[in-house]
Design a protein around this motif. Structure first.
Motif, PDB file in Angstrom:
ATOM      1  N   VAL A  44       0.861  -1.184   0.000  1.00 21.97           N
ATOM      2  CA  VAL A  44       0.000   0.000   0.000  1.00 21.97           C
ATOM      3  C   VAL A  44       0.897   1.233   0.000  1.00 21.97           C
ATOM      4  CG1 VAL A  44      -1.803   1.286   1.195  1.00 21.97           C
ATOM      5  CG2 VAL A  44      -1.793  -1.217   1.278  1.00 21.97           C
ATOM      6  N   ARG A  45       0.774   2.043  -1.031  1.00 22.29           N
ATOM      7  CA  ARG A  45       1.572   3.272  -1.163  1.00 22.29           C
ATOM      8  C   ARG A  45       0.683   4.457  -0.785  1.00 22.29           C
ATOM      9  NH1 ARG A  45       3.423   6.715  -5.672  1.00 22.29           N
ATOM     10  NH2 ARG A  45       5.618   7.272  -5.365  1.00 22.29           N
ATOM     11  N   ILE A  46       1.149   5.244   0.167  1.00 31.46           N
ATOM     12  CA  ILE A  46       0.329   6.310   0.754  1.00 31.46           C
ATOM     13  C   ILE A  46       0.943   7.677   0.459  1.00 31.46           C
ATOM     14  CG2 ILE A  46      -0.668   7.167   2.897  1.00 31.46           C
ATOM     15  CD1 ILE A  46       0.016   4.309   4.047  1.00 31.46           C
ATOM     16  N   ASP A  47       0.132   8.570  -0.059  1.00 27.68           N
ATOM     17  CA  ASP A  47       0.545   9.956  -0.289  1.00 27.68           C
ATOM     18  C   ASP A  47       0.094  10.775   0.920  1.00 27.68           C
ATOM     19  OD1 ASP A  47       1.123  12.487  -1.123  1.00 27.68           O
ATOM     20  OD2 ASP A  47      -0.105  12.429  -2.934  1.00 27.68           O
ATOM     21  N   THR A  48       1.047  11.349   1.639  1.00 31.46           N
ATOM     22  CA  THR A  48       0.712  12.107   2.854  1.00 31.46           C
ATOM     23  C   THR A  48       0.445  13.582   2.586  1.00 31.46           C
ATOM     24  OG1 THR A  48       3.054  12.551   3.321  1.00 31.46           O
ATOM     25  CG2 THR A  48       2.099  10.538   4.258  1.00 31.46           C
ATOM     26  N   ALA A  49       0.680  14.049   1.374  1.00 30.88           N
ATOM     27  CA  ALA A  49       0.487  15.470   1.057  1.00 30.88           C
ATOM     28  C   ALA A  49      -0.944  15.951   1.309  1.00 30.88           C
ATOM     29  CB  ALA A  49       0.906  15.750  -0.390  1.00 30.88           C
ATOM     30  N   PRO A  50      -1.988  15.162   0.986  1.00 28.36           N
ATOM     31  CA  PRO A  50      -3.364  15.631   1.207  1.00 28.36           C
ATOM     32  C   PRO A  50      -3.679  15.959   2.660  1.00 28.36           C
ATOM     33  CG  PRO A  50      -3.370  13.796  -0.325  1.00 28.36           C
ATOM     34  CD  PRO A  50      -1.988  13.890   0.221  1.00 28.36           C
ATOM     35  N   VAL A  51      -2.931  15.398   3.614  1.00 25.58           N
ATOM     36  CA  VAL A  51      -3.203  15.700   5.027  1.00 25.58           C
ATOM     37  C   VAL A  51      -2.198  16.705   5.586  1.00 25.58           C
ATOM     38  CG1 VAL A  51      -4.329  13.492   5.463  1.00 25.58           C
ATOM     39  CG2 VAL A  51      -1.853  13.699   5.793  1.00 25.58           C
ATOM     40  N   THR A 101       4.591  15.694   5.766  1.00 27.35           N
ATOM     41  CA  THR A 101       5.611  14.997   4.989  1.00 27.35           C
ATOM     42  C   THR A 101       5.595  13.538   5.413  1.00 27.35           C
ATOM     43  OG1 THR A 101       7.380  15.329   6.614  1.00 27.35           O
ATOM     44  CG2 THR A 101       7.042  17.079   4.978  1.00 27.35           C
ATOM     45  N   ALA A 102       6.235  12.696   4.647  1.00 20.75           N
ATOM     46  CA  ALA A 102       6.293  11.280   5.000  1.00 20.75           C
ATOM     47  C   ALA A 102       6.979  11.090   6.348  1.00 20.75           C
ATOM     48  CB  ALA A 102       7.026  10.503   3.912  1.00 20.75           C
ATOM     49  N   LYS A 103       8.055  11.834   6.580  1.00 26.38           N
ATOM     50  CA  LYS A 103       8.799  11.723   7.835  1.00 26.38           C
ATOM     51  C   LYS A 103       7.926  12.130   9.020  1.00 26.38           C
ATOM     52  CE  LYS A 103      13.247  13.115   9.896  1.00 26.38           C
ATOM     53  NZ  LYS A 103      12.753  13.743  11.122  1.00 26.38           N
ATOM     54  N   GLN A 104       7.199  13.219   8.878  1.00 20.79           N
ATOM     55  CA  GLN A 104       6.323  13.680   9.957  1.00 20.79           C
ATOM     56  C   GLN A 104       5.225  12.667  10.252  1.00 20.79           C
ATOM     57  OE1 GLN A 104       5.132  17.375   8.168  1.00 20.79           O
ATOM     58  NE2 GLN A 104       6.664  18.587   9.279  1.00 20.79           N
ATOM     59  N   PHE A 105       4.628  12.125   9.203  1.00 23.83           N
ATOM     60  CA  PHE A 105       3.545  11.153   9.363  1.00 23.83           C
ATOM     61  C   PHE A 105       4.034   9.897  10.075  1.00 23.83           C
ATOM     62  CE2 PHE A 105       1.184   7.465   7.661  1.00 23.83           C
ATOM     63  CZ  PHE A 105      -0.087   7.782   8.126  1.00 23.83           C
ATOM     64  N   ALA A 126       6.989  12.610   0.357  1.00 33.03           N
ATOM     65  CA  ALA A 126       5.563  12.634   0.709  1.00 33.03           C
ATOM     66  C   ALA A 126       4.893  11.281   0.526  1.00 33.03           C
ATOM     67  CB  ALA A 126       4.836  13.688  -0.117  1.00 33.03           C
ATOM     68  N   TYR A 127       5.695  10.210   0.488  1.00 35.66           N
ATOM     69  CA  TYR A 127       5.113   8.882   0.288  1.00 35.66           C
ATOM     70  C   TYR A 127       5.568   7.905   1.370  1.00 35.66           C
ATOM     71  CZ  TYR A 127       3.295  10.270  -4.244  1.00 35.66           C
ATOM     72  OH  TYR A 127       2.592  10.894  -5.241  1.00 35.66           O
ATOM     73  N   VAL A 128       4.621   7.095   1.811  1.00 37.87           N
ATOM     74  CA  VAL A 128       4.857   6.095   2.843  1.00 37.87           C
ATOM     75  C   VAL A 128       4.371   4.753   2.313  1.00 37.87           C
ATOM     76  CG1 VAL A 128       4.171   5.314   5.157  1.00 37.87           C
ATOM     77  CG2 VAL A 128       4.672   7.732   4.745  1.00 37.87           C
ATOM     78  N   ARG A 129       5.053   3.692   2.708  1.00 27.80           N
ATOM     79  CA  ARG A 129       4.662   2.362   2.266  1.00 27.80           C
ATOM     80  C   ARG A 129       4.299   1.492   3.462  1.00 27.80           C
ATOM     81  NH1 ARG A 129       8.719  -1.322  -1.247  1.00 27.80           N
ATOM     82  NH2 ARG A 129       9.703  -1.577   0.782  1.00 27.80           N
ATOM     83  N   MET A 130       3.195   0.752   3.340  1.00 25.88           N
ATOM     84  CA  MET A 130       2.798  -0.242   4.329  1.00 25.88           C
ATOM     85  C   MET A 130       2.681  -1.588   3.630  1.00 25.88           C
ATOM     86  SD  MET A 130      -0.066   1.550   6.775  1.00 25.88           S
ATOM     87  CE  MET A 130       0.358   2.903   7.882  1.00 25.88           C
ATOM     88  N   ILE A 131       3.146  -2.638   4.309  1.00 29.62           N
ATOM     89  CA  ILE A 131       3.126  -3.983   3.748  1.00 29.62           C
ATOM     90  C   ILE A 131       2.267  -4.887   4.616  1.00 29.62           C
ATOM     91  CG2 ILE A 131       4.513  -5.949   3.009  1.00 29.62           C
ATOM     92  CD1 ILE A 131       5.215  -3.471   1.474  1.00 29.62           C
ATOM     93  N   CYS A 132       1.323  -5.568   4.009  1.00 31.55           N
ATOM     94  CA  CYS A 132       0.501  -6.542   4.733  1.00 31.55           C
ATOM     95  C   CYS A 132       1.157  -7.917   4.623  1.00 31.55           C
ATOM     96  CB  CYS A 132      -0.904  -6.581   4.157  1.00 31.55           C
ATOM     97  SG  CYS A 132      -1.811  -5.029   4.372  1.00 31.55           S
ATOM     98  N   HIS A 133       1.284  -8.611   5.757  1.00 30.26           N
ATOM     99  CA  HIS A 133       2.016  -9.875   5.782  1.00 30.26           C
ATOM    100  C   HIS A 133       1.263 -10.931   6.585  1.00 30.26           C
ATOM    101  CE1 HIS A 133       3.230  -8.715   9.865  1.00 30.26           C
ATOM    102  NE2 HIS A 133       3.461  -7.510   9.358  1.00 30.26           N
TER     103      HIS A 133
END
Length: 275
Positions: free
Chosen positions: A216-223, A226-230, A247-254
């Motif tokens: 899951v690739r997440i764009d944090t700019a709409p909120v 920055t990615a680091k802050q989020f 401005a992008y964060v990644r989450m992996i489901c496992h």
């Protein structure tokens, strides 16, 4: 190819990667057919230009791909990658006896998502590696598949690089379990869909067309973060994520992420955004 050999001798690189580029193509082109002929408008590195030369006298005039080419193009386009079907001569590497290697770290995820036999995905390559810890939930390990002579050389190089493992059976046992149960990856894909949909409702930027496996690739700019802050804020609520850009964060489901955990993650994200 003297020119290439001269550059290799000059720079003495650890590895050489050949990338075929066509200056008249501005998008990804999925090749439908490989022609049994060499016919190029430009000369090669030895200043030789093949014109209408048969490559394999005993082979058919053309080899048609068995992959779902149009489905592949559709998936690429839905992911935001410009793509089209190409009916020009494909499989350049194989037609010129160059081995093809696939980094198959997530090839089983791709096979499950496409509902295809992994062997079909890999049938056009000579050597493929498969990571046992990505997706398959093994603690460690990868496997390499290919011709016997290549594997024999790989074993020697592994030992030279310190990759020997005396109690390898412990690792192999986990790998066998993972490989025999790889179709459970569909559960991870379903979790990723649920997670992505929930994150999108919370206002984060999510392209659902890109959520095809367990990533899951997440764009944090709409909120407004920055990615680091989020990531730093979210960590305070017990959830870890990985920044992969400003401005992008990644989450992996496992395998260890269960159905009941998705709402917990979404609640943590909601609290993080409201804090």
């Amino acid at each position: 190819m003297p020119a290439v050999e001269a550059e290799i001798e000059k720079w003495n690189p650890s590895i050489v990667i050949g990338v075929g580029l066509a200056d008249n193509r501005a998008m990804a082109c999925m090749e439908r057919v490989a022609l049994n002929v060499a016919d190029f408008p430009i000369p090669d590195n030895e200043d030789y230009m093949a014109l209408n030369e048969t490559l394999d006298e005993e082979g058919p005039a053309a080899y048609f791909s068995t992959l779902p080419i149009r489905a592949c193009v559709k998936a690429l386009r839905e992911s935001g990658i410009p793509s089209r079907v190409s009916n020009t001569a494909g499989n350049f590497a194989h037609r010129h006896s160059l081995p093809v290697y696939m980094d198959g770290a997530r090839v089983l995820n791709a096979a499950v998502a496409l509902d295809m036999d992994p062997a079909v995905l890999c049938e056009k390559v000579d050597v493929v590696s498969l990571c046992l810890s990505k997706g398959l939930a093994c603690p460690i390990g990868s496997i390499l598949m290919g011709p016997k002579d290549v594997i024999a050389r790989a074993r020697v190089m592994r030992q030279m690089l310190g990759g020997g493992w005396r109690q390898g059976g412990v690792v192999a046992a986990a790998g066998i379990v993972g490989l025999n149960n790889y179709k459970r990856l569909a559960e991870d894909h379903a979790h990723a869909q649920a997670l992505a949909a929930g994150l999108k409702e919370l206002g984060l930027g999510i392209d659902m067309a890109q959520v095809q496996t367990n990533v899951v690739r997440i764009d944090t700019a709409p909120v407004g973060l920055t990615a680091k802050q989020f990531v730093e804020k979210l960590d305070g609520f017990g959830v870890k994520a990985k920044p992969v850009g400003p401005a992008y964060v990644r989450m992996i489901c496992h395998n260890d992420l269960k159905d009941e955990m998705i709402p917990v993650v979404l609640k943590a994200v909601q609290d993080c955004l409201n804090a």
